[in-house]
Structures are given as structure tokens and as C-alpha cells.
Design an enzyme around this catalytic site. Structure first.
Site, PDB file in Angstrom:
ATOM      1  CD  GLU A 157      -2.685  -7.799   2.521  1.00 11.31           C
ATOM      2  OE1 GLU A 157      -2.352  -6.648   2.174  1.00 11.31           O
ATOM      3  OE2 GLU A 157      -3.233  -8.045   3.605  1.00 11.31           O
ATOM      4  CB  ALA A 216      -0.876  -0.004   1.248  1.00  7.07           C
ATOM      5  CD  GLU A 230       1.321  -5.662   5.479  1.00 10.52           C
ATOM      6  OE1 GLU A 230       2.110  -6.577   5.771  1.00 10.52           O
ATOM      7  OE2 GLU A 230       0.623  -5.678   4.447  1.00 10.52           O
ATOM      8  N   GLY A 239       0.431  -5.088   0.698  1.00 10.60           N
ATOM      9  CA  GLY A 239      -0.767  -5.135  -0.151  1.00 10.60           C
ATOM     10  C   GLY A 239      -0.478  -5.739  -1.515  1.00 10.60           C
TER      11      GLY A 239
HETATM   12  N1  COA Z   1       4.619   3.240  -0.468  1.00  9.29           N
HETATM   13  C1  COA Z   1       5.035   4.414  -0.955  1.00  9.29           C
HETATM   14  N2  COA Z   1       6.226   4.575  -1.584  1.00  9.29           N
HETATM   15  C2  COA Z   1       7.013   3.484  -1.687  1.00  9.29           C
HETATM   16  C3  COA Z   1       6.652   2.228  -1.178  1.00  9.29           C
HETATM   17  C4  COA Z   1       5.369   2.122  -0.550  1.00  9.29           C
HETATM   18  N3  COA Z   1       4.915   0.953  -0.064  1.00  9.29           N
HETATM   19  N4  COA Z   1       7.634   1.341  -1.431  1.00  9.29           N
HETATM   20  C5  COA Z   1       8.589   2.028  -2.079  1.00  9.29           C
HETATM   21  N5  COA Z   1       8.226   3.307  -2.237  1.00  9.29           N
HETATM   22  C6  COA Z   1       8.983   4.397  -2.884  1.00  9.29           C
HETATM   23  C7  COA Z   1      10.129   4.859  -2.007  1.00  9.29           C
HETATM   24  O1  COA Z   1       9.673   5.793  -1.051  1.00  9.29           O
HETATM   25  C8  COA Z   1      11.055   5.473  -3.041  1.00  9.29           C
HETATM   26  O2  COA Z   1      10.571   6.736  -3.394  1.00  9.29           O
HETATM   27  P1  COA Z   1      11.600   8.008  -3.510  1.00  9.29           P
HETATM   28  O3  COA Z   1      12.506   7.618  -4.653  1.00  9.29           O
HETATM   29  O4  COA Z   1      10.700   9.146  -3.810  1.00  9.29           O
HETATM   30  O5  COA Z   1      12.309   8.058  -2.195  1.00  9.29           O
HETATM   31  C9  COA Z   1      10.859   4.560  -4.259  1.00  9.29           C
HETATM   32  O6  COA Z   1       9.615   3.888  -4.048  1.00  9.29           O
HETATM   33  C10 COA Z   1      11.938   3.498  -4.386  1.00  9.29           C
HETATM   34  O7  COA Z   1      12.027   2.790  -3.178  1.00  9.29           O
HETATM   35  P2  COA Z   1      13.414   2.608  -2.353  1.00  9.29           P
HETATM   36  O8  COA Z   1      13.045   2.347  -0.925  1.00  9.29           O
HETATM   37  O9  COA Z   1      14.321   3.757  -2.620  1.00  9.29           O
HETATM   38  O10 COA Z   1      13.980   1.301  -3.073  1.00  9.29           O
HETATM   39  P3  COA Z   1      14.924   0.184  -2.445  1.00  9.29           P
HETATM   40  O11 COA Z   1      15.307  -0.696  -3.568  1.00  9.29           O
HETATM   41  O12 COA Z   1      16.002   0.824  -1.616  1.00  9.29           O
HETATM   42  O13 COA Z   1      13.978  -0.627  -1.415  1.00  9.29           O
HETATM   43  C11 COA Z   1      11.978  -1.783  -0.715  1.00  9.29           C
HETATM   44  C12 COA Z   1      12.886  -1.352  -1.887  1.00  9.29           C
HETATM   45  C13 COA Z   1      10.771  -2.482  -1.304  1.00  9.29           C
HETATM   46  C14 COA Z   1      12.735  -2.741   0.223  1.00  9.29           C
HETATM   47  C15 COA Z   1      11.558  -0.516   0.080  1.00  9.29           C
HETATM   48  O14 COA Z   1      11.077   0.454  -0.836  1.00  9.29           O
HETATM   49  C16 COA Z   1      10.477  -0.762   1.097  1.00  9.29           C
HETATM   50  O15 COA Z   1      10.745  -1.300   2.154  1.00  9.29           O
HETATM   51  N6  COA Z   1       9.222  -0.367   0.772  1.00  9.29           N
HETATM   52  C17 COA Z   1       8.110  -0.506   1.693  1.00  9.29           C
HETATM   53  C18 COA Z   1       7.631  -1.929   1.782  1.00  9.29           C
HETATM   54  C19 COA Z   1       6.487  -2.045   2.796  1.00  9.29           C
HETATM   55  O16 COA Z   1       6.665  -1.891   3.969  1.00  9.29           O
HETATM   56  N7  COA Z   1       5.277  -2.363   2.284  1.00  9.29           N
HETATM   57  C20 COA Z   1       4.103  -2.529   3.105  1.00  9.29           C
HETATM   58  C21 COA Z   1       3.281  -1.294   3.056  1.00  9.29           C
HETATM   59  S1  COA Z   1       1.819  -1.453   4.079  1.00  9.29           S
END
Ligand code: COA
Length: 255
Positions: free
Chosen positions: A109, A63, A129, A106
Site C-alpha cells: 500500500e 504493518a 492480510e 502495508g
Molecule cells: N511485522 C512484524 N515483524 C515482521 C513482519 C511484520 N509484518 N514481517 C516480518 N517480520 C519479522 C519476523 O517476525 C522476523 O523477526 P524475528 O527474527 O524476530 O523472528 C523477521 O522479521 C524476519 O522475518 P522471517 O519471517 O523470519 O523471514 P522469512 O524470510 O522467513 O519470511 C516473510 C519473510 C515476508 C514471508 C514473512 O516474514 C512474513 O510472512 N511476514 C508477514 C507478512 C504479512 O503478513 N504482512 C501483512 C501485515 S498486515
């Protein structure tokens, strides 16, 4: 920019999430477009299966955390956001998830809401989460547990462990693992195979399998038997059986 790209490949609809800079984070707007696109394809008789994919780097990283951080509980409740995942599970057309890269929260999911998952060897499945102080709320605690069992579901949901594609395959979350470059083509190939079968039978079979998670065994078997007779009454069944006898390919009409 449109948040969802829709293509047609014969009888297969292909829907790709298109927020690459945010790793396809599932914003309100994206989920709205997604459900609208899927419902439209689902209502088109010529579409017999659908592929749902992201990009090579991410199916979806969950999400949209920024949106969640700005929302109050009552706003989320009123907006009925998570019901969009239910809407996807209720579609009648078989849905193949094409998963490459991150498939988290999400996003996981969403994959679990599809009928089967084709995963690239790069795919990573997780429910992170609790690390954000919330819980999976679009079906994760129920669908993941049914897919992989309590032990692994607890591990993934409580510890934040990510499953590799191979682990997800062994656990029953994924149907097929394919080479990195083949994630979308292979999912389309599977969808074309599904689309080549009797459309009435395919829908009835999907409904029957889904019932296995809702009702007792005897009630599920009853649903299956009635679905069989209904399939038998279709023109497709006559055509499919006759085509086999005549050693030719069936020409299904979906009736
Ligand atoms: N919601 C909003 N933005 C998100 C996102 C999410 N779930 N997941 C990634 N992004 C955005 C990041 O903020 C970043 O944006 P920016 O360039 O403006 O800073 C961009 O996507 C790239 O992500 P980044 O974190 O820089 O890539 P990475 O390769 O270093 O890491 C992940 C990848 C997936 C490990 C990391 O993005 C992450 O942990 N995301 C969240 C996962 C999560 O907790 N999901 C459950 C949500 S309820």
C-alpha cells in the site's frame, strides 16, 4: 536507531526504511518518522523528487503484526494510523518507490501510494492480510484495484497470491523492472530525470494524473486544461520553450 534514513542527492531526496531485522515492518514509530521526513523534504523547494526505498531484502513486509496484535480496534481508530498513508499520497513532490524483495500488506500500500514504482526483478507484491483475519486498510482494496483491475486485485487480496515484478509490470502496478543490483540506482536515476523537468509543470501534471482516479472524464479534462494554462503562466514555461528554440538546456527556477 533511526528508523528512516534520509539523504540528499542534489535535487533528489532519498528516504530509506531502516528496520532491517523486521523486514521494515511498518511500526507506528517508523511511519511517524517516515511521514515527518517526507513532509520536510516536500516543504523544501530545492527538492524536486523523492525516492522511497527499503533494503535489498524487503521494501516492507507490511504493518508491524506484533503491534497490531497488541492493539484494540478503538486504539487503532484513535491513533489514526492508516491516515499516514493518505498523508503520503497528498505530498506534492513526485515520489518514486524503489522496491526490492518483499513488498507486502502495508508495504504494498505504501508503494501504491507513491507516484511510480521501480522494482527489482526480486520484488514480490502481495496483500496477505486476510490470512491474518484482517483486510488491507491503508488503501489496498481501492488502489490495487485501480492499478491492476478487479480480477487480479481479487486474486491477490483473497487468495494471498504474490505477484512477481514482471507480473506487476504487466498488470500496471509497476512502471519499470530493473536488475537485482540496480534497484536503488535506477530509481534515483528516474527521480533525477523527473527533477530535471519544470518543477511547476511536474507538480501540476502529477495533480492532473491523480484527478483521473477521482472524477469523471470531462471534469478531469477540465482540471488538466486549467493546469495547462497555469503551467503556461509560469516563468518555467517561458524558459523551457525558449531554451528549446535556442537549442540549450533549460534553467528552471520552479516559479
Ligand atoms: N511485522 C512484524 N515483524 C515482521 C513482519 C511484520 N509484518 N514481517 C516480518 N517480520 C519479522 C519476523 O517476525 C522476523 O523477526 P524475528 O527474527 O524476530 O523472528 C523477521 O522479521 C524476519 O522475518 P522471517 O519471517 O523470519 O523471514 P522469512 O524470510 O522467513 O519470511 C516473510 C519473510 C515476508 C514471508 C514473512 O516474514 C512474513 O510472512 N511476514 C508477514 C507478512 C504479512 O503478513 N504482512 C501483512 C501485515 S498486515
Amino acid at each position: 536507531m533511526t528508523l528512516v534514513l534520509v539523504e540528499r542527492d542534489g535535487a533528489v531526496g532519498v528516504v530509506l526504511l531502516n528496520r532491517p531485522d523486521q523486514l521494515n515492518a511498518l511500526s507506528d514509530g517508523l511511519m511517524d518518522e517516515l511521514v515527518t521526513a517526507l513532509r520536510e523534504l516536500d516543504g523544501d523547494e530545492a527538492v524536486r523528487s523523492i525516492v522511497l526505498g527499503g533494503s535489498e531484502r524487503a521494501f516492507a513486509a507490511g504493518a508491524d503484526i506484533g503491534e497490531l496484535a497488541r492493539s484494540s480496534a478503538i486504539e487503532l481508530y484513535n491513533a489514526r494510523r492508516v491516515e499516514r498513508w493518505d498523508a503520503i499520497r497528498k505530498l506534492r513532490t513526485p515520489l518514486v518507490a524503489a522496491v526490492s524483495g518483499y513488498c507486502l500488506g502495508g508495504g504494498c500500500e505504501l508503494a501504491l501510494s507513491c507516484d511510480l514504482v521501480v522494482a527489482s526483478e526480486t520484488a514480490r507484491f502481495g496483500q496477505p492480510e486476510t490470512g491474518l483475519g484482517i483486510i488491507p486498510g491503508a488503501g489496498g482494496t481501492q488502489l490495487l484495484t485501480r492499478a491492476v483491475g478487479k480480477a487480479l486485485a481479487m486474486d491477490v487480496i483473497l487468495s494471498g497470491r504474490q505477484l512477481t515484478a514482471r507480473e506487476a509490470l504487466a498488470a500496471g502496478l509497476v512502471a519499470r523492472v530493473v536488475a537485482r543490483e540496480a534497484w536503488l540506482e535506477e530509481a534515483k536515476r528516474v527521480a533525477r530525470e523527473i527533477a530535471s523537468k519544470g518543477p511547476v509543470a511536474t507538480r501540476l501534471a502529477k495533480e492532473s494524473v491523480d484527478r483521473a482516479f477521482e472524477v469523471s472524464l470531462s471534469a478531469g479534462l477540465e482540471v488538466e486544461r486549467r493546469a495547462l494554462y497555469l503551467a503556461f503562466a509560469s516563468e518555467d514555461a517561458k524558459e523551457g520553450l525558449q531554451a528549446f528554440v535556442e537549442k540549450r538546456k533549460p534553467d528552471f527556477k520552479g516559479r
